[in-house]
Design a protein around this motif. Structure first.
Motif, mmCIF file in Angstrom:
data_model
loop_
_atom_site.group_PDB
_atom_site.id
_atom_site.type_symbol
_atom_site.label_atom_id
_atom_site.label_comp_id
_atom_site.label_asym_id
_atom_site.label_seq_id
_atom_site.Cartn_x
_atom_site.Cartn_y
_atom_site.Cartn_z
ATOM 1 N N THR A 146 -49.715 17.915 -38.817
ATOM 2 C CA THR A 146 -50.264 17.878 -40.186
ATOM 3 C C THR A 146 -51.428 16.893 -40.318
ATOM 4 O O THR A 146 -52.011 16.783 -41.402
ATOM 5 C CB THR A 146 -49.158 17.471 -41.180
ATOM 6 O OG1 THR A 146 -48.528 16.273 -40.668
ATOM 7 C CG2 THR A 146 -48.108 18.551 -41.329
ATOM 8 N N SER A 204 -55.168 14.843 -38.942
ATOM 9 C CA SER A 204 -56.548 15.259 -38.709
ATOM 10 C C SER A 204 -56.705 15.955 -37.348
ATOM 11 O O SER A 204 -57.261 17.058 -37.255
ATOM 12 C CB SER A 204 -57.424 13.998 -38.805
ATOM 13 O OG SER A 204 -58.651 14.199 -38.227
ATOM 14 N N THR A 243 -43.557 13.138 -42.809
ATOM 15 C CA THR A 243 -42.867 13.428 -44.078
ATOM 16 C C THR A 243 -43.322 14.731 -44.729
ATOM 17 O O THR A 243 -42.618 15.250 -45.596
ATOM 18 C CB THR A 243 -43.164 12.296 -45.097
ATOM 19 O OG1 THR A 243 -44.587 12.184 -45.227
ATOM 20 C CG2 THR A 243 -42.581 10.973 -44.654
HETATM 21 P P1 NDP Z 1 -53.478 11.273 -39.161
HETATM 22 O O1 NDP Z 1 -53.025 10.085 -39.917
HETATM 23 O O2 NDP Z 1 -54.459 12.187 -39.774
HETATM 24 O O3 NDP Z 1 -52.189 12.167 -38.741
HETATM 25 C C1 NDP Z 1 -51.073 11.562 -38.139
HETATM 26 C C2 NDP Z 1 -50.005 12.590 -37.826
HETATM 27 O O4 NDP Z 1 -48.855 11.874 -37.349
HETATM 28 C C3 NDP Z 1 -49.520 13.384 -39.041
HETATM 29 O O5 NDP Z 1 -49.041 14.628 -38.619
HETATM 30 C C4 NDP Z 1 -48.367 12.522 -39.560
HETATM 31 O O6 NDP Z 1 -47.437 13.260 -40.364
HETATM 32 C C5 NDP Z 1 -47.734 12.093 -38.240
HETATM 33 N N1 NDP Z 1 -47.026 10.831 -38.350
HETATM 34 C C6 NDP Z 1 -47.396 9.710 -39.022
HETATM 35 N N2 NDP Z 1 -46.433 8.759 -38.922
HETATM 36 C C7 NDP Z 1 -45.454 9.288 -38.181
HETATM 37 C C8 NDP Z 1 -44.173 8.823 -37.782
HETATM 38 N N3 NDP Z 1 -43.723 7.596 -38.118
HETATM 39 N N4 NDP Z 1 -43.407 9.623 -37.029
HETATM 40 C C9 NDP Z 1 -43.807 10.873 -36.689
HETATM 41 N N5 NDP Z 1 -45.005 11.388 -37.077
HETATM 42 C C10 NDP Z 1 -45.816 10.603 -37.794
HETATM 43 O O7 NDP Z 1 -54.013 10.714 -37.764
HETATM 44 P P2 NDP Z 1 -55.141 11.347 -36.830
HETATM 45 O O8 NDP Z 1 -54.870 12.794 -36.599
HETATM 46 O O9 NDP Z 1 -56.481 10.917 -37.294
HETATM 47 O O10 NDP Z 1 -54.894 10.526 -35.468
HETATM 48 C C11 NDP Z 1 -53.791 10.781 -34.607
HETATM 49 C C12 NDP Z 1 -53.954 9.884 -33.380
HETATM 50 O O11 NDP Z 1 -55.164 10.253 -32.726
HETATM 51 C C13 NDP Z 1 -54.095 8.392 -33.698
HETATM 52 O O12 NDP Z 1 -53.446 7.625 -32.733
HETATM 53 C C14 NDP Z 1 -55.603 8.145 -33.669
HETATM 54 O O13 NDP Z 1 -55.934 6.816 -33.301
HETATM 55 C C15 NDP Z 1 -56.016 9.122 -32.582
HETATM 56 N N6 NDP Z 1 -57.404 9.555 -32.676
HETATM 57 C C16 NDP Z 1 -57.856 10.156 -33.808
HETATM 58 C C17 NDP Z 1 -59.185 10.546 -33.916
HETATM 59 C C18 NDP Z 1 -59.705 11.259 -35.140
HETATM 60 O O14 NDP Z 1 -60.885 11.629 -35.158
HETATM 61 N N7 NDP Z 1 -58.908 11.485 -36.165
HETATM 62 C C19 NDP Z 1 -60.129 10.314 -32.810
HETATM 63 C C20 NDP Z 1 -59.510 9.754 -31.640
HETATM 64 C C21 NDP Z 1 -58.205 9.375 -31.585
HETATM 65 P P3 NDP Z 1 -47.580 13.335 -41.997
HETATM 66 O O15 NDP Z 1 -48.723 14.253 -42.258
HETATM 67 O O16 NDP Z 1 -46.285 13.880 -42.456
HETATM 68 O O17 NDP Z 1 -47.855 11.932 -42.451
#
Ligand code: NDP
Length: 385
Positions: free
Chosen positions: A10, A12, A37
């Motif tokens: 869910t 980014s 969540t």
């Molecule tokens: P987001 O915050 O957009 O999404 C995080 C995801 O993880 C969501 O699906 C969220 O679920 C889930 N999540 C959050 N907390 C928990 C938890 N406690 N247990 C299980 N699932 C959880 O993050 P991004 O997609 O931006 O980033 C993901 C990873 O990729 C990070 O480590 C980031 O540093 C890395 N990254 C991101 C980049 C980017 O451009 N976005 C670039 C390079 C690396 P819910 O929606 O329910 O909250």
């Protein structure tokens, strides 16, 4: 047909992955999807992809998820054990896009299962890099970096011998304060810090780009992924974010990967590896861009990059402390409780105070993370969220 599970579906990175998967629906079959969540979005994704398992980390959201999946063939589950189950299901490829240390056990489960893991979750390598790499070597798992810089390096290394690499050069956009005075940086607001000039990302990672801590975390990631010491890892500021990173070889050749700043490119590379797949990302028009600039980072205005390098060189628990203290400090900055320069100051204090043994398990890593978060909160006058 390649089977994939998407952890953090869910978010980014998860959404960009799904967009690519849905554009190439004949090539992929989704087995498991997870969220923290957001049961509503997760159920929608599970129905669209016909996944067999949907997991919410928050057990309080299970009944909501079950209701939303009624009548589908998808099983609903909740909690950490279910996240681990999703990570070690029978898929070939796991997209590891959970944010934070919550991703550690699921990523380790996928690695121990010997899978191909497309790794977006930075914390897995920053905090548990040695454990992850050892586990991957033991199980035969393949780690495909999704972070754009490491993905670029991975692409530059293809077809070359690791022994011929003399240096890895990570590029950094420089963030929104690249040309700001020290006084202006001291007075920076959360709104200014999250206004990244090139990449559209979440608030935490955007603040990390503004402090250059993001580049520091990437130095640590690069050390574990590519097996080079700090002395062979450089950072160069490149405001256009066209060159995503470079590899210098012993003969003086430098290979770079270029592209528009769009995470769908490295995600697609991981999805299709060792082949490639089409993406809707904007094509690079170098004639229109005209100029590519490069400069050395200023460690006085951006001390977080120096701190991260010191943590890498110290090793052991230091990168875990760096990451945990930074997360607490960034959250407090975004909540308006501390000033921008306090982020690096708190991380510096946490590193100076840290007295931890070398972690030998994910449990050890999570414990150091927890204690450091508590201690960093204690250093601040304001309450921690
Ligand atoms: P987001 O915050 O957009 O999404 C995080 C995801 O993880 C969501 O699906 C969220 O679920 C889930 N999540 C959050 N907390 C928990 C938890 N406690 N247990 C299980 N699932 C959880 O993050 P991004 O997609 O931006 O980033 C993901 C990873 O990729 C990070 O480590 C980031 O540093 C890395 N990254 C991101 C980049 C980017 O451009 N976005 C670039 C390079 C690396 P819910 O929606 O329910 O909250």
């Amino acid at each position: 047909m390649r089977t994939i599970s998407i952890l953090g579906a869910t978010g980014s990175i998860g959404k960009s992955t799904l967009e690519l998967v849905e554009r190439n629906s004949g090539a992929f079959s989704v087995t498991s999807v997870t969220a923290a969540t957001n049961a509503e979005a997760l159920a929608d994704i599970a129905r669209r992809t016909k996944a067999k398992l949907a997991v919410v980390a928050d057990e309080g959201r299970l009944s909501d998820l079950q209701q939303r999946l009624t009548g589908s063939d998808c099983r609903a589950a909740a909690g950490e054990a279910a996240l681990v189950e999703a990570a070690s299901d029978d898929s070939e490829l796991v997209i590891a896009a959970i944010v934070g240390c919550a991703g550690l056990r699921p990523v380790m489960a996928a690695v121990e299962a010997g899978k191909t893991v497309a790794l977006a979750n930075k914390e897995a390598l920053v905090t548990a890099g040695a454990l992850m790499i050892d586990a991957a070597q033991a199980s035969g798992a393949t780690l495909l970096p999704v972070d754009s810089e490491h993905n670029a390096i991975f692409q530059c290394l293809a077809g070359n011998c690791r022994k011929d690499v003399s240096r890895i050069i990570l590029t950094a956009s420089g963030g929104p304060f690249r040309t700001a005075s020290a006084e202006a940086i001291d007075a920076a607001t959360p709104a200014q810090a999250v206004a990244h000039p090139k990449w559209s990302m979440g608030a935490k990672i955007s603040v990390d780009s503004a402090t250059l801590m993001n580049k520091g975390l990437e130095l640590i990631e690069a050390h574990y992924l590519f097996g080079l010491p700090s002395s062979q890892l450089d950072v160069v500021i490149h405001p256009q974010s066209v060159v995503h990173s470079m590899v210098e070889f012993v003969d003086g050749s430098v290979l770079a990967q270029l592209g528009s700043p769009d995470m769908r490119i490295p995600i697609a590379y991981a999805l299709a590896w060792p082949e490639r797949m089409a993406t809707p990302a904007e094509r690079l028009d170098l004639a229109t861009i005209g100029q590519l600039e490069f400069a050395a980072p200023d460690l006085k205005r951006f001390p977080a990059l120096r701190l991260a390098r010191e943590a890498l060189e110290t090793g052991g628990a230091a990168p875990i402390v760096l990451n945990a203290a930074n997360e607490v400090a960034v959250a407090s900055f975004l909540a308006g409780q501390i000033r921008f320069p306090d982020i690096a100051r708190l991380v510096d204090e946490a590193l100076s105070d840290a007295k931890f043994d070398i972690p030998h398990s994910i449990g050890d890593v999570l414990e150091i993370d927890r204690v450091t978060r508590d201690q960093t909160c204690g250093m601040m006058k304001t309450s921690c969220s």
